[in-house]
Design an enzyme around this catalytic site. Structure first.
Site, mmCIF file in Angstrom:
data_model
loop_
_atom_site.group_PDB
_atom_site.id
_atom_site.type_symbol
_atom_site.label_atom_id
_atom_site.label_comp_id
_atom_site.label_asym_id
_atom_site.label_seq_id
_atom_site.Cartn_x
_atom_site.Cartn_y
_atom_site.Cartn_z
ATOM 1 N N HIS A 1 2.344 2.753 1.807
ATOM 2 C CA HIS A 1 1.035 3.339 1.555
ATOM 3 C C HIS A 1 1.078 4.406 0.462
ATOM 4 O O HIS A 1 0.046 4.697 -0.150
ATOM 5 C CB HIS A 1 0.459 3.910 2.850
ATOM 6 C CG HIS A 1 -0.065 2.863 3.765
ATOM 7 N ND1 HIS A 1 -1.169 3.050 4.568
ATOM 8 C CD2 HIS A 1 0.350 1.585 4.002
ATOM 9 C CE1 HIS A 1 -1.401 1.951 5.264
ATOM 10 N NE2 HIS A 1 -0.477 1.055 4.942
ATOM 11 N N HIS B 1 5.892 -6.975 7.767
ATOM 12 C CA HIS B 1 5.482 -7.157 9.158
ATOM 13 C C HIS B 1 6.595 -7.739 10.023
ATOM 14 O O HIS B 1 6.373 -8.043 11.191
ATOM 15 C CB HIS B 1 4.231 -8.034 9.220
ATOM 16 C CG HIS B 1 3.013 -7.335 8.700
ATOM 17 N ND1 HIS B 1 1.768 -7.918 8.675
ATOM 18 C CD2 HIS B 1 2.854 -6.089 8.184
ATOM 19 C CE1 HIS B 1 0.894 -7.062 8.156
ATOM 20 N NE2 HIS B 1 1.542 -5.945 7.852
#
Length: 738
Positions: free
Chosen positions: A97, A268
């Protein structure tokens, strides 16, 4: 009794600046914001102007930092316990992020500067709980101090997180210098509420138009998200529609389909999401939190508020059977189960295997006696629903080594995309392989020209028949592609000769070709006559030619100056140039060359300031460059707009003296975006101008600067300042000179 004493007597705050008042931006929002040209000055930097971060980083014991980070991964803290006893997933998300705000459209965002520490990023809904990640890192940052920036530390921590869970990363480069204030130049969208839906009739500032066309340069689907809504577009759990959003947003971060699939599937593979309870239990974001929370936000009243009770995204997903170990389980699960829609404890849309498949195969993050079925996000199922993504994902499933390599490379690109060329990379972990997205240029492999050579070259250039305007505009076209945001563009590489830049309309391809061919003849003849392997590159010659033209123009104004020149640029090949990646460097408008499409005329002032900010110019530098470029005739197409002089090609301050002449009255012309300057007495048209030109007389701050250069005693200062600003742009990408 004076007013201040009276206010005290009545119990009022006598200091009006402590209250919330309207700013100039509130009163006049259409005025260009010059504040973005003065960010990150020495006044806000506690390190001082003499601080050399590269020198400090080179003295860092990087292995010791990595060892401390590895130890931190499993050092779970009660105030924010680690999922599965390992902070790896949290730190991967933090690094992702930090870097993932980058967008190729204007090069803004990204990990450089450590902007995740500041508003608005530190309080975005997509960054919930990353305040805790950075707070966990503080003891390590505190230990190593100035030797490693927050910006570098956040990315390094993501790498170490991956390595500590069995994944081999591609490499790491330091060199990101911390900023000390929020970046005001980045446009994150016009919405006035977090996560405003694009299809909400009350959202009058949607970033979408037409057939879900996302506004440029934005690269996220909603205000406060990094990329996409994990539940699907506007929360609609449609995997195929989500794939469309993914493709658009990742492409705007300069990722292709293969890199996109690798990043999602690789990222993920680790960790989990958090949605233990309803979102109304979550308190204010860091910027709105109470002072006693000391910069931490999103305090939760659900249970303990941490660990098993944590609420971050509102989704409660664990993708794999080994969430703290690299594996192929993510892809195996994605294609190994059929999936059905369900909801998290917080009520968010997510997916589970049909018919209870996979039950008990996935560990609980905190209770060793509990097991779960794997789960997925709508955006995960997009990799299966979209035909192109599915083909890639299945190939990665069948070829784990290829998948690992693709993820390693994509992760490196994600975390280093905004750093610019390899010349800026620091440290022993920099990979040796040269990558096309790094905009490579050849190394200097020959002796450089000396002062005598430069003098001789200038004589040849000025006797070539090329005009001052042609030489100046070509040098500007070459150098002014630079973006301080992601350190791309600039004159090094001479990509002005190559696609796509040689074909940009603003560069006037036919005229450009004429100038470059003439300079190539000079280059070839000169290099052939030199001995000892000495050469001058075309990249250097273009800049030298612009400087020679400016010296001539200054001389004709009665001023002898020398434009600084530092050889050392090289010429890139077309094979070293990614045409698709370079396309966004084409400016939608270039106010410096008075090239503004009519449809953008209304916002041309904003576009000029935005361009100046990307060039790292201050308001005075922008002002003096406009004045100089106009009188030198650098306008695209030879336009006379803004050429407020009777002696074009002479480096005079005529632009300013004539703009500020009250004997001229300005009126809109018949042509959109054009104005005519009439003599107040005779009514005759003296000049024509664009909104960009007139901005320097209408905008109070810019007029104040124009007045400096319009004074009777300003000619010498004007030339001196113009040359300094010009040289700054010409050398903007010369990281070897820093």
């Amino acid at each position: 009794m004076d007013a201040q004493t009276d206010d005290k007597a009545q119990g009022k705050c006598p200091f009006v600046h402590a209250e919330h008042g309207r700013t100039n931006r509130d009163w006049w929002p259409k005025q260009p914001n010059l504040q973005i040209l003065h960010q990150n000055s020495s006044l806000s930097n506690p390190m001082g102007e003499a601080f050399d971060y590269a020198k400090e980083f080179k003295s860092l014991d990087l292995n010791a930092v990595i060892a401390d980070l590895k130890a931190l991964m499993t050092d779970s803290q009660d105030w924010w316990p680690a999922d599965f006893g390992h902070y790896g997933g949290l730190f991967i998300r933090m690094a992702w992020h930090s870097a993932g705000t980058y967008r190729i459209g204007d090069g803004r965002g990204g990990a450089g500067g450590g902007q995740q520490r500041f508003a608005p990023l530190n309080s975005w809904p997509d960054n919930v709980s990353l305040d805790k990640a950075r707070r966990l890192l503080w003891p390590i940052k505190q230990k190593y101090g100035r030797k490693i920036s927050w910006a570098d530390l956040m990315i390094l921590t993501g790498n170490v997180a991956l390595e500590s869970m069995g994944f081999k990363t591609f490499g790491f480069a330091g060199g990101r210098i911390d900023t000390w204030e929020p970046d005001q130049s980045a446009y994150w969208g016009a919405e006035t509420t977090w996560l405003a839906l694009s299809n909400d009739p009350n959202n009058k500032h949607s970033r979408y138009s037409g057939d879900r066309d996302l506004e440029n340069p934005l690269a996220a689907v909603q205000m406060g998200l990094i990329y996409v809504n994990p539940e699907g577009p506007d929360g609609n759990p449609d995997p195929l529609a989500a794939a469309r959003d993914i493709r658009e947003t990742f492409a705007r971060m300069a990722m292709n389909d293969e890199e996109t699939v690798a990043l999602i599937a690789g990222g993920h593979t680790f960790g989990k999401t958090h949605g233990a309870g309803p979102a109304d239990h979550v308190g204010s974001e860091p910027e709105a939190a109470a002072v006693e929370q000391q910069g931490l936000g999103w305090k939760s009243s659900f249970g303990t508020g941490v660990g098993k009770d944590a609420i971050t995204s509102g989704l409660e997903v664990i993708w794999t059977q080994t969430p703290i170990q690299w594996s192929n389980h993510y892809l195996e699960n994605l294609f190994g189960f059929e999936w059905e829609l369900t909801k998290s404890p917080a009520g968010a849309h997510q997916w589970r295997p049909k018919n209870g498949a996979g039950a008990g195969s996935v560990p609980d993050a905190f209770d060793p006696n509990k097991r779960h079925a794997p789960s997925m996000l709508t955006t995960d199922l997009a990799l299966r629903a979209d035909p192109a993504y599915e083909k890639i994902a299945r190939r990665y499933l069948e070829n784990p080594a290829e998948f690992a390599d693709a993820f390693a490379r994509a992760w490196f690109k994600l975390t280093h995309r905004d750093m610019g060329p390899r010349a800026r990379y620091l440290g022993p972990l920099v990979p040796e392989e040269e990558l096309i997205w790094q905009d490579p240029v050849p190394a200097v492999d020959h002796p450089l020209v000396d002062e005598a050579d430069v003098v001789a070259l200038k004589e040849k250039i000025l006797s070539s028949g090329l005009t001052v305007a042609e030489l100046v505009s070509t040098a500007w076209a070459s150098a002014s592609t630079f973006r301080g945001s992601d350190k791309r563009g600039g004159a090094n590489g001479a990509r002005i000769l190559l696609a796509p830049q040689k074909d940009w309309a603003v560069n006037e391809p036919q005229k450009l070709d004429k100038v470059l061919k003439a300079l190539e003849v000079i280059q070839a003849d000169f290099n052939a006559a030199l001995s000892g392997g000495k050469k001058i590159s075309l990249a250097d010659l273009i800049i030298l030619a612009g400087g020679a033209a400016i010296e001539k123009a200054a001389s004709e104004a009665g001023q002898k100056i020398t434009v600084p020149f530092a050889p050392g640029r090289t010429d890139a090949s077309q094979e070293q140039t990614d045409v698709h990646s370079f396309a966004p460097l084409e400016p939608p408008a270039d106010g410096f060359r008075n090239d503004v499409p009519a449809k953008l005329a209304e916002i041309s002032g904003h576009l000029l300031v935005d361009r100046a900010q990307l060039l790292t110019l201050t308001a005075p530098e922008m002002t003096v460059l406009i004045g100089g470029l106009r009188v030198l005739g650098a306008n695209t197409g030879g336009s006379k707009h803004g050429v407020f002089t009777t002696r074009p090609g002479v480096l005079s301050n005529d632009f300013f003296t004539n703009l500020l002449d009250m004997g001229t009255e300005w009126k809109p012309a018949a042509e959109d975006g054009v104005y005519e300057g009439h003599d107040r007495k005779t009514k005759a048209v003296k000049w024509t101008a664009t909104r960009v030109d007139l901005l320097f007389g209408s905008h109070a701050q810019l007029r104040a600067l124009a007045e400096v250069y319009g004074c009777a005693d300003a000619q010498t200062k004007f030339v001196t300042d113009f040359v300094a600003a010009w040289t700054k742009v010409m050398n903007a990408d010369r990281f070897d000179l820093i």
